[in-house]
Design a protein around this motif. Structure first.
Motif, mmCIF file in Angstrom:
data_model
loop_
_atom_site.group_PDB
_atom_site.id
_atom_site.type_symbol
_atom_site.label_atom_id
_atom_site.label_comp_id
_atom_site.label_asym_id
_atom_site.label_seq_id
_atom_site.Cartn_x
_atom_site.Cartn_y
_atom_site.Cartn_z
ATOM 1 N N ASP A 115 10.422 7.078 6.214
ATOM 2 C CA ASP A 115 9.716 6.410 4.859
ATOM 3 C C ASP A 115 10.308 5.277 5.007
ATOM 4 O O ASP A 115 9.180 3.824 4.711
ATOM 5 C CB ASP A 115 11.024 6.874 3.709
ATOM 6 C CG ASP A 115 9.999 8.075 2.718
ATOM 7 O OD1 ASP A 115 8.878 8.855 3.622
ATOM 8 O OD2 ASP A 115 10.676 9.124 2.164
ATOM 9 N N MET A 118 7.889 3.376 7.415
ATOM 10 C CA MET A 118 5.850 3.322 7.626
ATOM 11 C C MET A 118 6.186 2.226 6.031
ATOM 12 O O MET A 118 5.117 1.541 6.175
ATOM 13 C CB MET A 118 5.240 4.756 6.863
ATOM 14 C CG MET A 118 5.720 5.663 7.421
ATOM 15 S SD MET A 118 4.471 5.868 8.845
ATOM 16 C CE MET A 118 3.137 6.508 7.884
ATOM 17 N N GLU A 119 7.170 1.980 5.685
ATOM 18 C CA GLU A 119 7.102 0.848 4.717
ATOM 19 C C GLU A 119 6.786 -0.164 5.386
ATOM 20 O O GLU A 119 6.230 -1.593 5.488
ATOM 21 C CB GLU A 119 7.757 0.523 3.546
ATOM 22 C CG GLU A 119 8.028 1.652 2.149
ATOM 23 C CD GLU A 119 6.679 1.494 1.441
ATOM 24 O OE1 GLU A 119 6.335 0.051 1.163
ATOM 25 O OE2 GLU A 119 6.011 2.170 1.698
ATOM 26 N N LEU A 121 6.125 -1.115 8.724
ATOM 27 C CA LEU A 121 4.788 -1.461 9.786
ATOM 28 C C LEU A 121 3.747 -1.303 8.196
ATOM 29 O O LEU A 121 2.752 -2.002 8.880
ATOM 30 C CB LEU A 121 4.429 0.338 10.073
ATOM 31 C CG LEU A 121 5.526 0.423 11.134
ATOM 32 C CD1 LEU A 121 4.700 2.203 11.683
ATOM 33 C CD2 LEU A 121 5.056 -0.252 12.320
ATOM 34 N N LYS A 122 3.793 -0.618 7.300
ATOM 35 C CA LYS A 122 2.557 -1.715 6.712
ATOM 36 C C LYS A 122 2.898 -3.351 6.173
ATOM 37 O O LYS A 122 2.634 -3.713 5.776
ATOM 38 C CB LYS A 122 2.826 -1.002 4.471
ATOM 39 C CG LYS A 122 1.680 -1.067 4.009
ATOM 40 C CD LYS A 122 1.815 -0.498 2.443
ATOM 41 C CE LYS A 122 1.222 -1.135 1.639
ATOM 42 N NZ LYS A 122 1.783 0.214 0.322
ATOM 43 N N LYS A 123 3.774 -3.206 6.358
ATOM 44 C CA LYS A 123 4.487 -5.046 5.658
ATOM 45 C C LYS A 123 3.935 -5.425 6.986
ATOM 46 O O LYS A 123 2.696 -6.876 6.392
ATOM 47 C CB LYS A 123 5.676 -4.853 5.836
ATOM 48 C CG LYS A 123 6.559 -6.611 4.974
ATOM 49 C CD LYS A 123 8.230 -6.289 5.481
ATOM 50 C CE LYS A 123 8.651 -7.665 5.319
ATOM 51 N NZ LYS A 123 8.606 -8.170 3.540
ATOM 52 N N ASN A 125 1.489 -4.603 8.794
ATOM 53 C CA ASN A 125 -0.418 -4.761 8.937
ATOM 54 C C ASN A 125 -0.317 -3.437 10.551
ATOM 55 O O ASN A 125 -1.347 -3.961 10.636
ATOM 56 C CB ASN A 125 -1.207 -5.155 9.115
ATOM 57 C CG ASN A 125 -2.688 -5.245 8.768
ATOM 58 O OD1 ASN A 125 -2.613 -4.548 7.655
ATOM 59 N ND2 ASN A 125 -3.356 -6.302 9.184
ATOM 60 N N ILE A 127 0.483 0.097 10.101
ATOM 61 C CA ILE A 127 0.442 1.271 9.417
ATOM 62 C C ILE A 127 -0.834 2.369 9.816
ATOM 63 O O ILE A 127 -0.266 3.264 10.907
ATOM 64 C CB ILE A 127 0.439 1.402 7.934
ATOM 65 C CG1 ILE A 127 0.973 2.859 7.494
ATOM 66 C CG2 ILE A 127 -0.736 1.560 7.405
ATOM 67 C CD1 ILE A 127 1.436 3.368 5.960
ATOM 68 N N GLU A 128 -1.545 1.737 10.429
ATOM 69 C CA GLU A 128 -2.808 2.941 10.942
ATOM 70 C C GLU A 128 -2.648 2.711 12.671
ATOM 71 O O GLU A 128 -3.431 3.495 12.875
ATOM 72 C CB GLU A 128 -4.445 2.100 10.893
ATOM 73 C CG GLU A 128 -4.874 0.820 12.082
ATOM 74 C CD GLU A 128 -3.698 -0.859 11.409
ATOM 75 O OE1 GLU A 128 -4.118 -1.896 11.556
ATOM 76 O OE2 GLU A 128 -2.730 -0.574 10.074
ATOM 77 N N ALA A 130 0.832 4.256 13.655
ATOM 78 C CA ALA A 130 2.204 4.209 13.390
ATOM 79 C C ALA A 130 1.826 5.631 14.516
ATOM 80 O O ALA A 130 3.263 5.885 14.941
ATOM 81 C CB ALA A 130 1.975 4.939 11.838
#
Length: 240
Positions: A115, A118-119, A121-123, A125, A127-128, A130
């Protein structure tokens, strides 16, 4: 957050750091500039104890730290570092690379680590990407993953050692954007870089090093527009 007193470092007979006095306040962004071989990266590596200084003191969070400190591994978790080269595990996915420190060092349960990763990786940019592998992404993307991996340890301070120098010019901006976002969020950072536009925009303070010494430091507008020292003026005139 960081205080360095009379730090000296030799490689054999070659003295690469000479009586360095240096401080970084909480939430401050300090950018270190200077020619190659001026001691910038060595100073950064000493702050994370990847190099051992022979003389002087390093105080982090009010605590004097040496390479022999019993809790050195905990202090290293407080001081994240991002290098020129990304050093990702080629056989692990992007997600697994970011999770590695959480599961192996912090012994965090897999689901919780996933979790957090993933947060992060989103931060940055990413996450796609992963579930892809490092060989399948660009250098700029790898460096963003490296930043996420360092952030995963929840450091109080982030050190960046020329994080864009190994990148093609068109990829530099995406990494600098992540670092600008961290600065806006209040992350304490020490950055060695040749990106002077970035230094002008993000730094609270700029430090100019030459021949292992801190020659001059001040606000970006003072260093870049009105440097006091002749050596600083010569350097600035060459790069701007």
């Amino acid at each position: 957050m960081i205080k360095v007193l009379k730090l000296n470092k030799w490689f054999g007979k070659n003295q690469v750091l000479k009586d360095i006095d240096f401080e970084v306040e909480e939430n401050e962004v300090v950018v270190i500039i200077g020619s190659s071989g001026s001691g910038k990266s060595t100073l950064l590596r000493c702050l994370n104890f990847l190099e051992k200084a022979q003389k002087g003191s390093i105080i982090i969070g009010g605590e004097k730290v040496t390479s022999k400190s019993k809790n050195l591994h905990l202090i290293r978790q407080e001081v994240g570092m991002v290098f020129q080269h990304f050093n990702l595990f080629p056989h692990k996915t992007i997600l697994a690379n970011v999770m590695e420190g959480l599961t192996q060092v912090k012994k965090m349960p897999f689901a919780e680590a996933e979790d957090i990763a993933m947060e992060l990786l989103k931060k940055v940019n990413m996450i796609e990407k992963a579930n892809t592998y490092p060989s399948m992404i660009s250098g700029g993307q790898k460096q963003r993953v490296a930043i996420a991996r360092a952030l995963a340890m929840s450091p109080q301070i982030m050190l960046f050692d020329e994080p864009t120098s190994a990148l093609d010019p068109e990829l530099v901006g995406e990494v600098l954007k992540v670092m600008k976002d961290l600065a806006i969020e209040g992350m304490t950072m020490v950055i060695v870089t040749h990106e002077m536009g970035f230094a002008k925009e993000v730094a609270d303070r700029v430090v100019y090093m030459d021949c292992g010494r801190i020659v001059e430091e001040g606000k970006p507008e003072d260093i870049f527009q009105n440097p006091k020292e002749e050596r600083t003026r010569e350097f600035i005139s060459q790069i701007l």
